[in-house]
Write a protein that holds these residues in place. Sequence first.
Motif, mmCIF file in Angstrom:
data_model
loop_
_atom_site.group_PDB
_atom_site.id
_atom_site.type_symbol
_atom_site.label_atom_id
_atom_site.label_comp_id
_atom_site.label_asym_id
_atom_site.label_seq_id
_atom_site.Cartn_x
_atom_site.Cartn_y
_atom_site.Cartn_z
ATOM 1 N N LYS A 252 0.838 -1.207 0.000
ATOM 2 C CA LYS A 252 0.000 0.000 0.000
ATOM 3 C C LYS A 252 0.866 1.248 0.000
ATOM 4 N N THR A 253 1.910 1.230 0.824
ATOM 5 C CA THR A 253 2.802 2.387 0.894
ATOM 6 C C THR A 253 3.528 2.587 -0.431
ATOM 7 N N ARG A 256 0.479 3.058 -3.423
ATOM 8 C CA ARG A 256 -0.449 4.133 -3.128
ATOM 9 C C ARG A 256 -1.759 3.993 -3.908
ATOM 10 N N VAL A 257 -2.282 2.771 -3.956
ATOM 11 C CA VAL A 257 -3.605 2.557 -4.543
ATOM 12 C C VAL A 257 -4.453 1.792 -3.529
ATOM 13 N N SER A 258 -5.769 1.765 -3.774
ATOM 14 C CA SER A 258 -6.662 1.101 -2.831
ATOM 15 C C SER A 258 -6.432 -0.416 -2.851
ATOM 16 N N ALA A 259 -6.806 -1.065 -1.767
ATOM 17 C CA ALA A 259 -6.474 -2.479 -1.546
ATOM 18 C C ALA A 259 -7.029 -3.407 -2.619
ATOM 19 N N LYS A 261 -6.958 -3.139 -5.652
ATOM 20 C CA LYS A 261 -6.071 -3.206 -6.822
ATOM 21 C C LYS A 261 -4.754 -3.902 -6.494
ATOM 22 N N ARG A 310 6.425 7.114 6.828
ATOM 23 C CA ARG A 310 5.101 7.629 6.523
ATOM 24 C C ARG A 310 4.761 8.845 7.394
#
Lengths: 312, 232
Positions: A252-253, A256-259, A261, A310
Amino acid sequence: MKKLLLLTSLLLLAAAPFFGQIDLPLDKLLQSGTMEHQVFFELRLPRVLLAFLVGGILSLGGLVFQVVFRNPMSTPFTLGVASGATLFTAIAIIAGFSTFSPLFAFLGAMLTVIVLFAIAARFQNYDPTALLLVGIALSFFYSAALMVAFYLSTLQESYEIMRFTMGSLDVVGFNNIWLLGMVSGLLLGLVYHYRKAFQALLTSYEFAFLQGIHVKKLSYTLLFGVSVAVGVAVSMTGPIGFVGLIIPHILKTLYRVSADKLLWQSFFYGGIFLVLSDLIARNLGESDLPIGVVTSFVGAPFFIYLLLQRKS
Amino acid sequence: MPLTINNYADGILHGVSFEVQRGENLIILGANGVGKTTLAKVLCGLLPSDAVNIGGMIPSQTYSEERAKRINYIPAKMEVFDSYLSVAEFLSLSHFNQTISIDEALSKLNILHLKTHSCQTLSSGESQLVLTASALLHSAVYTLFDEPTANLDPTRMKMLFELLKNDTTLPSKIIITHNLDLAYRLGFDVLYLKEGRVAFHGSSEAFFDQTHLDALYGSSVQKVNNHVVVAL
């Protein structure tokens, strides 16, 4: 960056079977009947595939659990599936059935799944938090039962149980690999089939419900699918911690797309992570380090590093 | 396809009954904690009850796109778990009405620039506008809005008022609000809840009659220049 990572990973996957305690010269490797040939095809190759598939199942399972519970701390072991498998393995060892311990581990995992969903069916409403707490309660219960098992066991048996809890990727031949490959395919297919509704779960229960989705049914289906796949994996390797927690977070880090995908990526990089961890475990010392130790040693500091990145 | 609730009761509400026809709009008013949000959640099926019926369908017992097309609820606050789900992706989840595009819906609310933003980075006002855009794309027969203007600045509140007043995309709008001027200027029928019961259900004119207002709110709510003002 992402392409480079993919390329490196594929190279790593291809190269992994060639590294180990014994050097395997290429010319001897292709000659059937040689010891090198046997080591490569009966031990190394199945081991790399086992690591890849188990890592994939644990990582994808983690992603699904985190979304279904809307809780970033969930892992495929949160509901107690791994502790169930461990307890039943201990029982098998103490009862003198250690040859059947994978079967016992699988039964323990499945029994846990059945107990969990039988309890969940008695809830008035859909309540993922309550299910999570039941899972934690079950885990504690199993831990206590495992203590009793340790107390009743001989030194040799204790050692065997201990080794199971540390995880191991020892494998001979392809029988388990076929089974695990099938389970992986089914799990990927299940999650992929529900990917549209899975995306709605990324919002909230209410929003998903209002789009007409049967959130309870969908969630339980996904949790059930993951738990069965994880049960099969754990019965072969023992509980290998941390993969399901950190790989989805790292991806995810990175992406940087929604889960929704990251389904394929979760599986693939979870697999790569365990292959890499196993390479370290096999090549670092005189004898193999337990795989669970390596995943946590490598994973935990890297995970904390990412969290610090982050924040800034 | 009328929306009916028949003698609904729970810990907060005591025997609530009313009916809304397709094409009719409604304003729901009432003091804090009187059960307006509870009522909305009962109507859309989030709280199970067989007292609610939409054209022969009990919302809480139906799981299909058909229910989604009949009733929708827009909460006061947006809730999104995933850190990277974008506004466009969020909106695509409820894009049942293909006659309107995501860009059009965003443009209607002057928030086209938020399209690629992550939902979690939105301010409370922005997320409220995104939720309203999702209501347009969803286009259920009955759309319940829970305090749609609660977090908006005066300019955007005015914009949202114009939108709700002139909108033709949504057949029936049911709006929960504390903004009496909004309720008055929209001119929709009013349902007033008091102590868990329907204390008033009738036309806007009857509700906003000064003597009626005096009876409900004392002298603190006044009509001035055709606006309803709260005297502080």
